[in-house]
Write a protein that holds these residues in place. Sequence first.
Motif, PDB file in Angstrom:
ATOM      1  N   SER A 248       0.933  -1.392   0.063  1.00 59.65           N
ATOM      2  CA  SER A 248       0.134  -0.213  -0.019  1.00 59.65           C
ATOM      3  C   SER A 248       0.862   1.329  -0.057  1.00 59.65           C
ATOM      4  O   SER A 248       0.563   2.274  -0.662  1.00 59.65           O
ATOM      5  CB  SER A 248      -0.802  -0.061   1.232  1.00 59.65           C
ATOM      6  OG  SER A 248      -0.303   0.084   2.362  1.00 59.65           O
ATOM      7  N   GLN A 249       1.822   1.357   0.896  1.00 59.80           N
ATOM      8  CA  GLN A 249       2.868   2.470   0.746  1.00 59.80           C
ATOM      9  C   GLN A 249       4.150   2.238  -0.088  1.00 59.80           C
ATOM     10  O   GLN A 249       4.502   3.043  -0.963  1.00 59.80           O
ATOM     11  CB  GLN A 249       3.138   2.871   2.113  1.00 59.80           C
ATOM     12  CG  GLN A 249       4.186   3.820   2.220  1.00 59.80           C
ATOM     13  CD  GLN A 249       4.687   4.061   3.642  1.00 59.80           C
ATOM     14  OE1 GLN A 249       4.424   3.498   4.550  1.00 59.80           O
ATOM     15  NE2 GLN A 249       5.582   4.974   3.929  1.00 59.80           N
ATOM     16  N   LYS A 250       4.609   0.916   0.278  1.00 57.98           N
ATOM     17  CA  LYS A 250       6.044   0.809  -0.403  1.00 57.98           C
ATOM     18  C   LYS A 250       5.944   0.320  -1.822  1.00 57.98           C
ATOM     19  O   LYS A 250       6.955   0.521  -2.616  1.00 57.98           O
ATOM     20  CB  LYS A 250       6.854  -0.341   0.394  1.00 57.98           C
ATOM     21  CG  LYS A 250       6.791   0.199   1.846  1.00 57.98           C
ATOM     22  CD  LYS A 250       7.780   1.412   2.009  1.00 57.98           C
ATOM     23  CE  LYS A 250       8.099   1.754   3.640  1.00 57.98           C
ATOM     24  NZ  LYS A 250       8.848   2.793   3.652  1.00 57.98           N
ATOM     25  N   ARG A 251       4.814  -0.108  -2.302  1.00 67.71           N
ATOM     26  CA  ARG A 251       4.632  -0.535  -3.658  1.00 67.71           C
ATOM     27  C   ARG A 251       5.702  -1.477  -4.165  1.00 67.71           C
ATOM     28  O   ARG A 251       6.501  -1.252  -5.202  1.00 67.71           O
ATOM     29  CB  ARG A 251       4.755   0.640  -4.810  1.00 67.71           C
ATOM     30  CG  ARG A 251       3.633   1.657  -4.314  1.00 67.71           C
ATOM     31  CD  ARG A 251       3.390   2.821  -5.409  1.00 67.71           C
ATOM     32  NE  ARG A 251       3.493   2.219  -6.827  1.00 67.71           N
ATOM     33  CZ  ARG A 251       2.471   2.191  -7.357  1.00 67.71           C
ATOM     34  NH1 ARG A 251       1.366   2.434  -6.837  1.00 67.71           N
ATOM     35  NH2 ARG A 251       2.089   1.677  -8.814  1.00 67.71           N
ATOM     36  N   VAL A 252       6.129  -2.619  -3.263  1.00 71.19           N
ATOM     37  CA  VAL A 252       6.853  -3.510  -3.594  1.00 71.19           C
ATOM     38  C   VAL A 252       6.852  -4.312  -4.980  1.00 71.19           C
ATOM     39  O   VAL A 252       7.858  -4.925  -5.407  1.00 71.19           O
ATOM     40  CB  VAL A 252       7.374  -4.439  -2.545  1.00 71.19           C
ATOM     41  CG1 VAL A 252       7.928  -3.725  -1.270  1.00 71.19           C
ATOM     42  CG2 VAL A 252       5.985  -5.258  -1.945  1.00 71.19           C
ATOM     43  N   SER A 253       5.865  -4.611  -5.334  1.00 74.56           N
ATOM     44  CA  SER A 253       5.417  -4.991  -6.814  1.00 74.56           C
ATOM     45  C   SER A 253       6.247  -4.450  -8.074  1.00 74.56           C
ATOM     46  O   SER A 253       6.411  -4.984  -9.126  1.00 74.56           O
ATOM     47  CB  SER A 253       3.728  -5.258  -6.956  1.00 74.56           C
ATOM     48  OG  SER A 253       3.358  -4.099  -7.017  1.00 74.56           O
ATOM     49  N   ASP A 254       6.480  -3.064  -7.599  1.00 76.21           N
ATOM     50  CA  ASP A 254       7.111  -2.252  -8.767  1.00 76.21           C
ATOM     51  C   ASP A 254       8.426  -2.696  -8.930  1.00 76.21           C
ATOM     52  O   ASP A 254       8.992  -2.747 -10.082  1.00 76.21           O
ATOM     53  CB  ASP A 254       6.978  -0.978  -8.378  1.00 76.21           C
ATOM     54  CG  ASP A 254       5.810  -0.081  -8.637  1.00 76.21           C
ATOM     55  OD1 ASP A 254       4.834  -0.817  -9.035  1.00 76.21           O
ATOM     56  OD2 ASP A 254       5.622   1.152  -8.242  1.00 76.21           O
ATOM     57  N   LEU A 255       9.310  -3.260  -7.875  1.00 76.20           N
ATOM     58  CA  LEU A 255      10.423  -3.896  -8.057  1.00 76.20           C
ATOM     59  C   LEU A 255      10.386  -4.962  -9.093  1.00 76.20           C
ATOM     60  O   LEU A 255      11.333  -5.251  -9.920  1.00 76.20           O
ATOM     61  CB  LEU A 255      10.902  -4.549  -6.800  1.00 76.20           C
ATOM     62  CG  LEU A 255      11.157  -3.550  -5.757  1.00 76.20           C
ATOM     63  CD1 LEU A 255      11.507  -4.333  -4.240  1.00 76.20           C
ATOM     64  CD2 LEU A 255      12.393  -2.541  -6.063  1.00 76.20           C
ATOM     65  N   VAL A 256       9.339  -5.600  -9.245  1.00 81.92           N
ATOM     66  CA  VAL A 256       9.125  -6.838 -10.265  1.00 81.92           C
ATOM     67  C   VAL A 256       9.167  -6.223 -11.774  1.00 81.92           C
ATOM     68  O   VAL A 256       9.737  -6.484 -12.849  1.00 81.92           O
ATOM     69  CB  VAL A 256       7.850  -7.533 -10.039  1.00 81.92           C
ATOM     70  CG1 VAL A 256       7.780  -8.941 -11.215  1.00 81.92           C
ATOM     71  CG2 VAL A 256       8.024  -8.305  -8.815  1.00 81.92           C
ATOM     72  N   ALA A 257       8.431  -5.029 -11.780  1.00 78.30           N
ATOM     73  CA  ALA A 257       8.098  -4.454 -13.188  1.00 78.30           C
ATOM     74  C   ALA A 257       9.331  -3.716 -13.460  1.00 78.30           C
ATOM     75  O   ALA A 257       9.797  -3.690 -14.760  1.00 78.30           O
ATOM     76  CB  ALA A 257       7.115  -3.537 -12.939  1.00 78.30           C
TER      77      ALA A 257
ATOM     78  N   THR B 142      10.627   2.985  -4.244  1.00 76.97           N
ATOM     79  CA  THR B 142       9.186   2.750  -4.919  1.00 76.97           C
ATOM     80  C   THR B 142       8.156   3.292  -4.395  1.00 76.97           C
ATOM     81  O   THR B 142       6.992   3.213  -4.845  1.00 76.97           O
ATOM     82  CB  THR B 142       9.010   1.289  -5.245  1.00 76.97           C
ATOM     83  OG1 THR B 142       8.990   0.613  -4.290  1.00 76.97           O
ATOM     84  CG2 THR B 142      10.220   0.877  -6.324  1.00 76.97           C
ATOM     85  N   SER B 143       8.267   4.102  -3.147  1.00 79.09           N
ATOM     86  CA  SER B 143       7.082   4.355  -2.280  1.00 79.09           C
ATOM     87  C   SER B 143       6.221   5.478  -2.986  1.00 79.09           C
ATOM     88  O   SER B 143       6.608   6.191  -3.781  1.00 79.09           O
ATOM     89  CB  SER B 143       7.744   4.923  -0.944  1.00 79.09           C
ATOM     90  OG  SER B 143       8.497   3.778  -0.345  1.00 79.09           O
ATOM     91  N   SER B 144       5.084   5.197  -2.473  1.00 88.26           N
ATOM     92  CA  SER B 144       3.930   6.248  -2.895  1.00 88.26           C
ATOM     93  C   SER B 144       4.000   7.235  -1.886  1.00 88.26           C
ATOM     94  O   SER B 144       3.360   8.636  -2.079  1.00 88.26           O
ATOM     95  CB  SER B 144       2.527   5.595  -2.909  1.00 88.26           C
ATOM     96  OG  SER B 144       2.224   5.258  -1.781  1.00 88.26           O
ATOM     97  N   ARG B 145       4.278   7.334  -0.704  1.00 88.11           N
ATOM     98  CA  ARG B 145       4.283   8.285   0.187  1.00 88.11           C
ATOM     99  C   ARG B 145       5.449   7.915   1.265  1.00 88.11           C
ATOM    100  O   ARG B 145       5.515   6.953   1.484  1.00 88.11           O
ATOM    101  CB  ARG B 145       3.183   8.342   0.989  1.00 88.11           C
ATOM    102  CG  ARG B 145       2.489   7.352   1.824  1.00 88.11           C
ATOM    103  CD  ARG B 145       1.307   7.262   2.311  1.00 88.11           C
ATOM    104  NE  ARG B 145       0.899   6.273   3.135  1.00 88.11           N
ATOM    105  CZ  ARG B 145       0.248   5.281   2.772  1.00 88.11           C
ATOM    106  NH1 ARG B 145       0.126   4.859   1.432  1.00 88.11           N
ATOM    107  NH2 ARG B 145      -0.017   4.253   3.553  1.00 88.11           N
TER     108      ARG B 145
END
Length: 451
Positions: free
Chosen positions: A199-208, A272-275
Motif C-alpha cells: 500500500s505504501q512501499k509498492r514493492v511489486s514495482d520492483l518486479v516491473a 518505489t514508495s507512494s508516500r
Amino acid sequence: MSRQGSERTRVLFLTRGWPSRGGTEVWLDTLVGQLRAHGVEVEVGVAEGARFNDPDELFAASRFVRSGHVLDGCSGWREGRRYRVRRLLERLRPAVVAPLRLQDGLHVASREKARHGFRIVYPLHEYRAGYFQDLVDYGSWIDRVVVCDELSRRAVIEVAGLEESQVTLITQGVAPGSGRRTAEPGPLRLGYVGRLEESQKRVSDLVAVCRALDRRGVKFLLRIVGAGPEERTLKENLRPWVEKGSVEMLPWQSPAILAAEFYPAIDVLVLTSSRETGPIVAWEAMAAGALLVTARYRGLEAAGFLVSGENCLIYEIGDCDDAAAQIEMVARDAQLRRRLAAAGRERVERERSLEGVARSWLTLFERLRTEPPRQGTRPLPAGEPNGSRLGRMGLPVPVVEGVRRFVGRRFLHASPGEEWPFHSVPGQNLNERLQSELNRLDTRGTWRRGK
C-alpha cells in the motif's frame, strides 16, 4: 526544563512493542542515543500485549533502546492499559511526555498533565488519518507536534487546525558514511531497503523494474533487504531473477550493518514508495555514497530536498519503465552516477546530520521550558464503553487487573493495533479531506496558511 549537573531534562517516550522493522523504530532508537549523549535523561515506556506487542523484540532490534519500562497490557482491556501508563507517569514524573503511535499514552498524558505539569510532544511520522484525528481530539493539550517533513507541517496546520507555533519541523538525521566504497566488477548493483508491503512501499514495482531492465538489456544485481506481509508473494514473483542470480532476497538488517556493509556495496538505491515522511533509508544510502533513484513520493515536492538530475533521479510513481530508463542511463554513464551520488552525499551531510537533529531537539526542550503548558479547551474523547464486566460494576482498575491476572483472563486481539491502538478512529470524511489537502499542499516553494 533544562537543568545543569544532576538535574537533567527527563523525557519519556511511550511507544508500541510491535517492531515493524521500519524507519520510525530506527528514528526513535537513534534519537534516544543522541539525546542521552547530550545529557538528556531519556526513558522509554514500551507496550506489551498478549500476542503482538513484545518489548523484548523491540529491545533486541535496537542499539540504544536496549531496555525500558514495560507497559503490561496483556489483560487486553483498555482501562488496564491506561492504568499502566498512568502508573508510569506517576513514578517517573517526566518533564516531557512523547507518545509515539500509542493512543492510550496520548489520552492518559492529556488527562494527567495538569496534575503533573509536564509538556506533551507528539511526534508525527505518517500521513494516516487516525494520527490526524489524534491531533483534532487532543490538540489543545499537545504542546508541540514534531514533524519530520514540510508536507506534514502544512497538513497539521491546515487539516488538524493547530496553530503554526504548535508545530516544529525537525528532519530525520543519519550518521555520516565511512567514505569507503566497495568496488566490484560486473553488473550495476541495485539495492532496496524497507518493509515488504504494497500500500505504501509498492514493492511489486520492483518486479516491473526488473522486467523493464531486462527489455533494455541492462545487467544488474538487485539486493532486497526487508520483511513484511508481501515477502512470500514478492519472492515468488522474483523467482526467475533469483534463479539466474540477478536478485538476492536478504533478511532484515540493523542500521549499523546496513551502513557498514550494505550501502557501501550498492551503486543505486531504488525507492518505489507512494508516500514518505523521511525516508531515512534514502538518507542513509546517500550518506554512504549511493545514488538514489526514487519515485516522486508524496512529500518529496514540499520538502524540496531532492532535485532530479542534481542529487538524485526521480520518476513518476508506478512508471517502472521510466525508472528502468533512469537506471540504464547511470549504468552506461558511471561519471554521471558518481557526480549525482557525490552531490547527494554532500547535501545529506550538510542538512541531515545527527548532531543537527539533536541540537534541534535540545532547542525545542529549552523553548518548552519557557512556555506555559497547554491545557485542554475541549473535553477528552470518551472512547468506547468499559470492556470489562468487573470494571462496569465500579471496581477499581487495580482490583480488576489483579482478578483478571489471578484467573488468567486475557482478551486476545486480532492485530497489533487493536492490542494497543496506534491512533484514534478517524471521523467521517477526515481521510477524504486529508488526502485532498495533501495533494494540494505537496508543492515546492513558499507556503502560507490558507493558500
